[in-house]
Design a protein around this motif. Structure first.
Motif, PDB file in Angstrom:
ATOM      1  N   LEU A 287      77.001  33.292  68.907  1.00 48.22           N
ATOM      2  CA  LEU A 287      77.616  34.194  67.696  1.00 48.22           C
ATOM      3  C   LEU A 287      77.239  35.451  67.786  1.00 48.22           C
ATOM      4  CD1 LEU A 287      74.681  31.929  65.157  1.00 48.22           C
ATOM      5  CD2 LEU A 287      77.336  33.246  64.886  1.00 48.22           C
ATOM      6  N   ASN A 288      76.113  36.201  69.253  1.00 46.30           N
ATOM      7  CA  ASN A 288      76.074  37.251  69.589  1.00 46.30           C
ATOM      8  C   ASN A 288      76.808  37.741  70.502  1.00 46.30           C
ATOM      9  OD1 ASN A 288      73.379  37.713  69.103  1.00 46.30           O
ATOM     10  ND2 ASN A 288      72.608  36.183  70.225  1.00 46.30           N
ATOM     11  N   ALA A 289      78.036  36.842  70.785  1.00 41.31           N
ATOM     12  CA  ALA A 289      78.762  37.642  72.183  1.00 41.31           C
ATOM     13  C   ALA A 289      80.041  38.027  70.814  1.00 41.31           C
ATOM     14  CB  ALA A 289      79.021  36.942  72.649  1.00 41.31           C
ATOM     15  N   LEU A 290      80.350  37.127  70.021  1.00 42.31           N
ATOM     16  CA  LEU A 290      81.393  37.470  69.046  1.00 42.31           C
ATOM     17  C   LEU A 290      80.726  38.752  68.719  1.00 42.31           C
ATOM     18  CD1 LEU A 290      82.053  33.906  67.250  1.00 42.31           C
ATOM     19  CD2 LEU A 290      83.599  35.367  69.073  1.00 42.31           C
ATOM     20  N   GLN A 291      79.649  39.041  67.694  1.00 38.85           N
ATOM     21  CA  GLN A 291      78.814  40.044  67.445  1.00 38.85           C
ATOM     22  C   GLN A 291      79.273  41.376  68.457  1.00 38.85           C
ATOM     23  OE1 GLN A 291      75.267  39.678  65.150  1.00 38.85           O
ATOM     24  NE2 GLN A 291      75.143  41.918  65.869  1.00 38.85           N
ATOM     25  N   GLY A 292      78.959  41.106  69.411  1.00 40.77           N
ATOM     26  CA  GLY A 292      79.316  42.459  70.417  1.00 40.77           C
ATOM     27  C   GLY A 292      80.934  42.511  70.476  1.00 40.77           C
ATOM     28  N   VAL A 327      74.190  37.030  57.251  1.00 42.98           N
ATOM     29  CA  VAL A 327      74.189  38.149  56.693  1.00 42.98           C
ATOM     30  C   VAL A 327      73.839  38.964  57.324  1.00 42.98           C
ATOM     31  CG1 VAL A 327      72.358  39.666  55.282  1.00 42.98           C
ATOM     32  CG2 VAL A 327      72.355  37.481  55.296  1.00 42.98           C
ATOM     33  N   THR A 328      74.942  39.509  58.460  1.00 37.20           N
ATOM     34  CA  THR A 328      75.304  40.123  59.700  1.00 37.20           C
ATOM     35  C   THR A 328      76.649  40.078  59.140  1.00 37.20           C
ATOM     36  OG1 THR A 328      73.129  40.158  61.247  1.00 37.20           O
ATOM     37  CG2 THR A 328      74.717  40.764  61.976  1.00 37.20           C
ATOM     38  N   SER A 329      76.878  39.144  59.458  1.00 40.13           N
ATOM     39  CA  SER A 329      78.471  39.171  59.321  1.00 40.13           C
ATOM     40  C   SER A 329      79.212  39.790  58.356  1.00 40.13           C
ATOM     41  CB  SER A 329      79.439  38.012  60.025  1.00 40.13           C
ATOM     42  OG  SER A 329      79.183  36.863  59.445  1.00 40.13           O
ATOM     43  N   TYR A 349      81.856  41.317  49.809  1.00 40.72           N
ATOM     44  CA  TYR A 349      81.251  40.331  51.110  1.00 40.72           C
ATOM     45  C   TYR A 349      80.094  41.308  51.188  1.00 40.72           C
ATOM     46  CZ  TYR A 349      85.121  38.850  53.527  1.00 40.72           C
ATOM     47  OH  TYR A 349      86.001  38.177  53.738  1.00 40.72           O
ATOM     48  N   LEU A 350      79.772  42.269  50.501  1.00 45.12           N
ATOM     49  CA  LEU A 350      78.772  42.690  50.151  1.00 45.12           C
ATOM     50  C   LEU A 350      77.742  42.284  49.089  1.00 45.12           C
ATOM     51  CD1 LEU A 350      78.458  46.959  51.342  1.00 45.12           C
ATOM     52  CD2 LEU A 350      77.563  45.172  52.341  1.00 45.12           C
ATOM     53  N   ASN A 351      78.171  42.155  48.214  1.00 45.78           N
ATOM     54  CA  ASN A 351      78.085  41.560  46.765  1.00 45.78           C
ATOM     55  C   ASN A 351      77.795  39.592  47.848  1.00 45.78           C
ATOM     56  OD1 ASN A 351      76.842  43.036  44.772  1.00 45.78           O
ATOM     57  ND2 ASN A 351      79.653  42.349  45.045  1.00 45.78           N
ATOM     58  N   ARG A 352      78.088  39.318  48.663  1.00 49.39           N
ATOM     59  CA  ARG A 352      78.392  38.141  49.075  1.00 49.39           C
ATOM     60  C   ARG A 352      76.464  37.990  49.488  1.00 49.39           C
ATOM     61  NH1 ARG A 352      82.809  35.275  52.124  1.00 49.39           N
ATOM     62  NH2 ARG A 352      80.827  33.237  52.223  1.00 49.39           N
ATOM     63  N   ALA A 353      76.593  39.417  51.008  1.00 48.19           N
ATOM     64  CA  ALA A 353      75.474  39.065  51.407  1.00 48.19           C
ATOM     65  C   ALA A 353      74.294  39.649  50.879  1.00 48.19           C
ATOM     66  CB  ALA A 353      75.849  40.318  52.240  1.00 48.19           C
ATOM     67  N   LEU A 354      74.230  40.831  49.315  1.00 51.48           N
ATOM     68  CA  LEU A 354      73.094  40.215  48.684  1.00 51.48           C
ATOM     69  C   LEU A 354      72.391  39.316  48.488  1.00 51.48           C
ATOM     70  CD1 LEU A 354      71.137  42.498  47.600  1.00 51.48           C
ATOM     71  CD2 LEU A 354      73.217  43.074  45.453  1.00 51.48           C
TER      72      LEU A 354
END
Length: 747
Positions: A287-292, A327-329, A349-354
């Protein structure tokens, strides 16, 4: 067949865990049975083993067995086992978060191990004390104990102990935010470990140290030094095949390059980290590597590539149910759509995160999402929604409700008002058309309402059924919770009663010791009162003679009456001092106390009595300021107890040896040493036998006759001195002398 296999695998694993638990429990039951059959020192050792074994799985049982060891060790006279029991009980209390009791038991154990000069055990207890204060939280006190532990470890020349203490020091400094101090501690560890003959364990320690140094430099904003430390950690981890640590170090190096905007280098290291974590199937590191990698692509404007990696991150986060990752993704994917101009998808996407942030109470994340939604709504011209989202963000983030926020709200309000006016004009223009359409809409609405009513009726019946079943479950759960609350309240009540009972007993013992001291000093007190009484009597006789002879003046009477009042005040001060000294003091009545003044007050009460018994008292008090923080009357009781013991020792020597040349002497000194105030009571009495030297602080232990002492004096003195973080030492030679030395911190 494939569908059944996972279930069988789960059942097999559960059966294995159950069998391990049963075997472990049987082993403990067998050990407990052996302890019940054993006697003496063997029983103590078995109970100590049980305490250690139960520490992780049932700390309450550890406390039960530890208390048994404590009682039995006292009876058998085994102070070493007593100290070990105190240590274990300290660890158990820390385990159940009873920090006050943990401190008490750790300090008692530390005192016992100090008597035996067992420095390795002292180091471990000091580490335990630092953990208690770190959880208090009081990192300053934690560092004090860790510094003491490190000094002892250096004296022992034990590298492993030094490494353990320094690791704790470094971690405490990081938590405190003292990153440079943390770097110093980890560099010390690297010096101890060295670079020659490195075992895998030493390499692991060095790798961890370089990682912590890199973290500290990163928090200080010194990214080059941070990267250099992570590169060293990376090389070490690779040398002994620790792929997990190697992958983490690669990711941190990538982040260091990213923070200084070296995106090409950052991409290379993030890709390495992804390959390593994928081979290890380490989902969190993936997860961390993909985010980077996604962040790097986003920074260089490759938004489609960024979306690809963020979507991969989202899929894995959903698989392992990592809420932060989900949430971050979602937020990062939304940003990609936003910069591409696809606002509706970005909002989705933001509403899903919210929704996830709200369900998991991620307040800060929800605030960030509201802010992004406000920006998107503003870009789309939906100023009402933008205003609502911005208000939600402002409500959550009160700390950022500043002038810029106010201006933003005002701007959005104006835009919303303008759009509202335009909409009202449009509505007026379309009024006629709406009226025409309304007739046809009414027909459809009636049909829709009937359909909705039927659907709602069915839904209500279904929800009522669900509510009834859920209500039953909730009621049962509440009943169970209520029973647990009542049991906890009863336990708490019993514990409070027991603590109050113990405190009352302690106060009674202390008061008894005070009254015994006053009884012993009665003759001296009477002498101190008789002196001013004699002065009053003689003064009154002189006044009567002058009156009878009619040979007096006003100035003569004023002088005599003033003298009489001075003597009365002297008696009053003596009686007030005795009254205050003898009454029960409130616990923890701490104030600034002059040690020399306390010693002088104590000597005032005993001088006359000791002169009657031909005891010479010499005083050598410091001329400097000897002030401490403590209880004045408890400290005076300590001095009186030491003086009483010194007199008894001198009387015993005089009685046993019958030497005409022997002169009973007591010397009282005070002085200042560094940050401590010290005083001592020395006598040339009979001395203390080495066999009983370790027992003199035990309650009710005494070598005197029953009518001369109860054995509480030194026990109470020891307890009070320890309460104010002081130290009491004794040195004695049989037939020659005894010297008690008290050391108390100024602060």
């Amino acid at each position: 067949m494939n569908l059944l296999f996972p279930h069988r695998l789960v059942l097999m694993v559960a059966a294995m865990l159950l069998s391990i638990f049963v075997v472990g429990q049987n082993s403990l039951d067998s050990l407990e049975a052996s302890a019940n059959r054993a006697v003496g020192e063997e029983k103590l050792d078995l109970l100590l083993q049980l305490s250690e074994n139960y520490l992780k799985i049932n700390p309450d049982r550890t406390l039960d067995f530890g208390l048994q060891v404590l009682v039995q060790a006292k009876k058998l006279g085994k102070p070493l086992q007593e100290a070990q029991a105190l240590w274990i009980m300290g660890k158990a209390n820390f385990k159940i978060a009873n920090l006050e009791n943990a401190l008490r038991y750790y300090n008692r154990a530390l005192g016992q191990f100090e008597k035996f000069n067992m420095r390795e055990e002292q180091v471990n207890i000091l580490i335990g004390l630092s953990e208690v204060y770190e959880n208090a939280p009081n990192p300053e006190m934690a560092l004090v104990f860790l510094d003491r532990a490190y000094s002892l470890a250096v004296q022992l020349k034990d590298n492993n102990l030094q490494t353990t203490v320094l690791m704790n020091l470094g971690q405490t400094h990081i938590k405190k935010g003292s990153y440079r101090n943390a770097i110093v501690q980890y560099n010390r560890i690297l010096q101890i470990v060295g670079d020659v003959n490195l075992t895998d364990e030493k390499k692991t320690i060095k790798t961890s140290c370089y990682g912590k140094i890199g973290l500290s430099y990163k928090n200080l904003g010194e990214f080059q030094q941070s990267r250099e430390a992570y590169e060293k950690a990376s090389r070490l981890a690779k040398s002994f095949g620790d792929s997990s640590e190697y992958g983490k170090a690669q990711r941190e190096i990538a982040l260091s390059f990213y923070l200084v905007q070296k995106m090409d280098s950052s991409m290379i290291y993030y890709t390495k980290a992804l390959n390593i974590s994928s081979s290890l199937k380490d989902s969190l590191e993936i997860l961390n590597a993909l985010q980077g990698i996604g962040d790097v692509n986003f920074e260089i404007g490759k938004y489609d590539q960024a979306k690809y990696y963020f979507n991969r991150q989202l899929i894995i986060a959903e698989q392992i149910k990592n809420v932060d990752g989900i949430v971050t993704s979602l937020v990062k994917i939304s940003r990609c759509y936003y910069v591409s101009g696809d606002y509706p998808t970005s909002s989705t996407y933001l509403n899903r995160a919210l929704a996830i942030a709200k369900s998991k109470n991620l307040t800060s994340t929800a605030a960030d999402v509201y802010k992004y939604l406000s920006l998107i709504s503003e870009s789309e011209g939906r100023y009402r929604d933008a205003l609502a989202f911005y208000k939600s963000w402002a409500d959550i983030r009160d700390s950022i409700y500043n002038e810029e926020g106010g201006e933003k709200l005002a701007k959005l309000q104006i835009l919303y008002d303008i759009s509202q006016k335009e909409r009202e004009n449009e509505i007026l223009r379309q009024g006629s058309e709406i009226q025409k359409l309304q007739i046809s809409k009414n027909r459809y609405q009636s049909i829709i309402l009937i359909s909705v009513a039927v659907t709602l009726f069915v839904l209500i019946i279904f929800l009522a059924f669900l509510y009834q079943s859920k209500h039953k479950e909730v009621r049962k759960q509440k009943e169970a919770e209520q029973r647990i609350v009542e049991i906890n309240k009863e336990l708490e009540r019993r514990m409070i009663l027991e603590i109050k009972k113990q405190e009352k007993q302690q106060q009674l013992l202390s008061q008894k010791s005070k009254l015994e001291s006053l009884g012993t000093l009665a003759a001296g007190i009477a002498h101190e009162i008789n002196q001013p009484l004699g002065g009053i009597s003689m003064g009154l006789d002189n006044i009567l003679l002058k009156i009878n002879d009619k040979n007096y003046t006003d100035s003569y009477l004023k002088e005599k009456i003033s003298s009489l009042f001075n003597n009365v005040d002297r008696i009053k001060r003596i009686i007030d001092h005795i009254r205050i000294f003898s009454r029960t003091q409130k616990p923890n009545a701490l104030e600034r106390v002059d040690v020399n003044e306390v010693i002088s007050s104590a000597l005032l009460m005993v001088n006359a009595q000791y002169q009657t018994h031909n005891v010479i008292i010499e005083t050598k008090l410091s001329k400097g300021e000897c002030t401490i923080i403590g209880d004045k009357f408890k400290l005076e009781q300590v001095v009186l107890n030491l003086l009483s013991n010194a007199k008894h020792a001198a009387d015993e020597k005089d009685r046993q040896h019958c030497d005409e040349n022997y002169q009973k002497r007591i010397v009282v000194k005070s002085w200042i040493s560094d940050q401590n105030v010290c005083f001592s009571v020395w006598d040339n009495g009979i001395g203390i036998h080495p066999d009983i030297l370790e027992k003199i602080y035990d309650p009710f232990f005494t070598t005197k006759n029953e009518e001369k002492g109860t054995g509480l004096g030194l026990s109470i003195a020891y307890g009070f001195i320890k309460d104010i973080l002081g130290e009491i030492r004794v040195e004695s030679n049989i037939g020659e002398f005894t010297n008690f030395e008290i050391i108390i911190p100024k602060q």
